[in-house]
Each structure stands twice: as C-alpha cells, then as structure tokens.
Design an enzyme around this catalytic site. Structure first.
Site, short mmCIF file in Angstrom:
data_model
loop_
_atom_site.label_atom_id
_atom_site.label_comp_id
_atom_site.label_asym_id
_atom_site.label_seq_id
_atom_site.Cartn_x
_atom_site.Cartn_y
_atom_site.Cartn_z
N GLY A 1 -4.17 -4.18 6.31
CA GLY A 1 -3.22 -3.90 7.39
C GLY A 1 -3.47 -2.53 7.96
N LYS B 1 -2.73 4.98 -2.80
CA LYS B 1 -3.67 5.82 -2.07
C LYS B 1 -4.03 7.01 -2.95
CE LYS B 1 -3.86 3.65 1.94
NZ LYS B 1 -5.11 3.24 2.61
N SER C 1 0.87 -1.17 0.00
CA SER C 1 0.00 0.00 0.00
C SER C 1 0.91 1.22 0.00
CB SER C 1 -0.86 -0.04 1.27
OG SER C 1 -1.62 1.14 1.39
N LYS D 1 -1.07 -1.07 -4.41
CA LYS D 1 -2.26 -0.28 -4.06
C LYS D 1 -1.82 1.16 -3.87
CE LYS D 1 -4.58 -0.04 0.42
NZ LYS D 1 -5.23 -0.85 1.46
N ASP E 1 -13.64 -1.62 2.82
CA ASP E 1 -12.73 -1.74 3.97
C ASP E 1 -13.46 -1.18 5.19
OD1 ASP E 1 -10.81 -1.24 5.94
OD2 ASP E 1 -9.33 -0.34 4.63
N ASP F 1 -6.97 3.03 -3.19
CA ASP F 1 -7.71 3.09 -1.92
C ASP F 1 -7.98 4.57 -1.62
OD1 ASP F 1 -8.80 2.85 0.58
OD2 ASP F 1 -7.09 1.79 1.48
N GLU G 1 -10.87 0.60 -3.63
CA GLU G 1 -11.15 0.35 -2.21
C GLU G 1 -11.81 1.57 -1.57
OE1 GLU G 1 -7.68 -1.18 -0.25
OE2 GLU G 1 -8.51 -0.86 1.77
N LYS H 1 -9.99 -6.89 7.88
CA LYS H 1 -8.98 -6.54 8.90
C LYS H 1 -9.49 -7.12 10.20
CE LYS H 1 -7.34 -2.26 6.74
NZ LYS H 1 -7.50 -0.80 6.68
O1 OSB Z 1 -7.18 1.88 4.42
O2 OSB Z 1 -6.09 0.08 4.31
C1 OSB Z 1 -6.21 1.23 4.75
C2 OSB Z 1 -3.10 2.13 6.78
C3 OSB Z 1 -3.67 2.84 7.82
C4 OSB Z 1 -5.03 3.06 7.83
C5 OSB Z 1 -5.82 2.56 6.79
C6 OSB Z 1 -5.26 1.82 5.77
C7 OSB Z 1 -3.87 1.65 5.73
C8 OSB Z 1 -3.17 1.00 4.63
C9 OSB Z 1 -1.81 0.44 4.92
O3 OSB Z 1 -3.58 0.95 3.51
C10 OSB Z 1 -1.83 -1.03 5.09
C11 OSB Z 1 -0.52 -1.52 5.63
O4 OSB Z 1 0.47 -1.45 4.90
O5 OSB Z 1 -0.48 -1.97 6.80
MG MG Z 2 -8.28 0.70 3.06
#
Ligand code: OSB
Ligand code: MG
Length: 377
Positions: free
Chosen positions: A299, A172, A145, A170, A247, A197, A222, A271
């Site tokens: 995560g 952001k 991510s 992924k 999510d 995402d 996402e 999660k």
């Molecule tokens: O939306 O998945 C998410 C991290 C913090 C809060 C929300 C998210 C995330 C990530 C990182 O996308 C996932 C990771 O690398 O642990």
């Molecule tokens: Mg997410």
C-alpha cells in the site's frame, strides 16, 4: 493477452477530470526516508459511455520512495498521457497501456491512467474489477504497516492491531532502530507474524547487522538495500536465512524476472500503482506464481480509490500473504469515498458492484481538492 471472455465494443474515452487532492493523515507516518503528515495525490476520472472510472497516483511530493513526484506526474498526465488517450477507443486495458508504452518508466503516472481505465472497462462489462482481473473471493487477508516511533508506543500499537485481528505486523526499521525494536517486540509477542521494512536504508556493509535479524523469526525482510539494486539483494540473500521481499526494486515484470532468476527475492510486494497498472501487476503475479514465490499487496497510504483497486487485485490466487490494505480509518478521519473500507477480524471485504465498487463522496472531495482540470475529447 486480452481475455476472450471479456470482449466488447471498444470504449471511447470522451472526457477526463484530473484533480490534485490532499488528505490529512490521522497520525504522522515515519519510515526510513522521512515522515508523512498528509497524503497528496492525483485523482483521475476517465469517462466513456456515460460511465466513470477512477484511480489515484501513488507518487509522493518528493522523490523519496521512487523517482516519480506528484508535480512531475501531474505535468505528464496533463500534457502527454491524457491527450494521448482522450478521444481514442480501446477494446481492452492492454491496448490503452500500449499507447503509453513508448515512454520510459513513469510507471506510477501510467498506472493512474491504466487503472482508471480498468475500472471504467469493468463497469462497461457490468462486472467487479476482481472478476475481469481473474480473482475471486469476498475478502482478503490483511496486516498493518507500523511506522517508526518510540519502542514503548510501538509495543502498544502491535498489541492493539493483533487484538483487532490483523494477520501480520510489519515494522518499519532504519539504522539505530532495528535490533532493539525487534528484541522488544519478540519478547512481548513471541508468536506474532512479524516482518520488517527498511525502505532501502541499508547497504551490503550492514550484512552482519541484517544477519542478526535471522534470530527473530521474521516472515521476510522487505527491501533492505537500494531501490534500484537487484544484484546486491541477491548477494545479501545468499548470506542471510530470512527471506528477502522486494518492494521498490520491482516496477516491471522484467525486474521481477531478474530478481527471481537470481534469488534476490523469495517474496514479492506487488503495488499496482508502482508497476504501471493492473496488467503489469498481474504479469508480476503470474511470474512469481510460476517461480512458486508468494506475493502480497503493498500500500501507499491510498485513499479509498487506490485502496479499492488494491483489494480487488489482492483476490488473485498467488496473493497468499496478508497485504497492507488495512482499514481506511487507520489513515483518514474521513475518506473521499462513500463506502467504508474497514477490516473485520483481519479480513478486508471486497467492495461489491461493478468496477472497483466504490463511489466518490463529492462533497467531501470538494473540500480536499487543491486543483481540478477537465479534459474533453
Ligand atoms: O514501503 O511499503 C512501503 C507507505 C508509504 C511508502 C512506502 C511504503 C508504505 C507502507 C505503508 O509501508 C503501507 C500502507 O499502509 O498503505
Ligand atoms: Mg515497502
């Protein structure tokens, strides 16, 4: 239902330690809602029969991902949830979860206790967590991510992670940092497995913009819309081709049911720390499987404790898409567990041994601990 294959005498929780831990992040992580430079989390130890079970809470200091906060969770753990389970005996994690069920929501705080008990319970059976959860296999597929940043830098990070063998990238996104980014990444990496995402930053008024993402062959988008709005995601899904992955919206199996029955999600990010624990995460997994909807493990920038839990859960059969459980060294220069959780060619090995299979590095943990409280039954 408790699995009859894993029955044993009830475990009496005779002690607990609740720490507040802070770990600096290797690089700041920016998503639509803000930037994180450090990871602050409750770390819980539960004790029984001379064994210890561990879990961490995935709530943030501020309620900017979901509504829970670190300070709220610490208070609830200390004053309500831990006193409720200390000195009590449980034959299965599901019975412990029932103790906490009357309380509304607070799924992350409840998950912290439930997950620590799964670890303890698996250890008391002498089995890896994945086995008692019903998973199998020695490693799981993982992606990365990538946080929001300048496009040129993101292209470099995409290249580096594909080079390392990560199986999905992924990105952001947020308004103003979406279409141009996708155009640039797709131009340089036409065949890369790619997703975005949005962490809830769009509304249905952005439908035309979101529909333009259909041109970039994304595996899924996402959580484009609000954290508590399954209904609008169903409307959006009827207007775009790219599958929606939920999510934030999926905190219970009931949320999953409503999303699946209304075609609001064609992929689900599970999660465990957001869903009240492994039992509920597994119910979400099973329901998605019945709907033939693939899942993957999300995560929350976890330390090695949460990461190990996530990896074990990811070995269940419907986790068919790469998860976010990438190498710990991407997040922290030093982790609070002794074992190295590092990917090999885009696969994360499942830590071996009973329970979650990782142990606390107590020396380093002491330097990262902001507060610590012991509880005795
Ligand atoms: O939306 O998945 C998410 C991290 C913090 C809060 C929300 C998210 C995330 C990530 C990182 O996308 C996932 C990771 O690398 O642990
Ligand atoms: Mg997410």
């Amino acid at each position: 239902m408790p699995d009859p294959a894993f029955t044993k005498a009830p475990l009496r929780i005779d002690g607990a330690t609740l720490r507040l831990v802070r770990l600096p992040l290797v690089t700041p992580f920016t998503i639509a809602t803000g930037t994180m430079t450090e990871k602050v989390f409750p770390l819980l130890t539960l004790r029984a029969d001379g064994l210890e079970g561990y879990a961490e809470g995935v709530m943030d200091p501020l309620p900017d991902y979901l509504e829970e906060t670190v300070s709220g969770a610490m208070d609830l753990l200390e004053k309500v949830l831990l006193p409720q389970v200390l000195g009590k005996s449980f034959a299965h994690p599901e019975s412990l979860a029932r103790q906490m069920a009357p309380w509304r929501a607070n799924h992350m705080a409840k998950a912290t206790v439930e997950m620590a008990f799964w670890d303890l319970w698996a250890k008391s059976l002498g089995l890896p967590l994945q086995t008692v959860l019903g998973g199998e296999g020695e490693a799981v597929d993982v992606g990365v991510s990538l946080g929001i940043g300048p496009i040129a830098g993101t292209l470099d990070r995409v290249a580096a992670h594909l080079q390392q063998g990560y199986r999905r990238i992924k990105l952001k996104v947020k308004p103003g940092h979406d279409i141009a980014l996708l155009r640039a990444v797709r131009h340089d990496f036409p065949d890369a497995p790619l997703t975005v995402d949005a962490n809830c930053c769009y509304t249905l008024a952005d439908t035309d913009l979101i529909r333009r993402m259909d041109d970039f062959a994304l595996d899924y988008i996402e959580q484009p819309l609000a954290w508590d709005d399954i209904h609008d995601h169903a409307t959006l899904q009827s207007r775009i081709r790219t599958p929606i992955c939920l999510d934030e919206c999926i905190r219970t199996v009931e949320h999953a049911r409503k999303a699946l029955q209304t075609d609001a999600a064609r992929v689900v990010n599970i999660k465990v720390g957001r869903s009240g624990g492994h039992a509920e995460a597994r119910r979400i997994h099973d329901l998605c499987e019945a709907f033939q909807v693939p899942v993957w493990c999300g995560g929350m920038l976890e330390s090695g404790i949460g990461r190990a839990h996530n990896i074990h859960l990811s070995t269940l059969p419907n986790f068919t898409k790469p998860g976010d459980t990438s190498s710990a060294s991407r997040y922290f220069t030093r982790d609070i567990v002794c074992e190295k959780l590092e990917t090999e060619a885009g696969r994360m090995p499942v830590p071996r041994g009973p329970g979650i299979g990782v142990t606390l590095d107590l020396d380093y943990l002491a330097t990262a601990t902001l507060s610590s409280q012991d509880f005795r039954a």
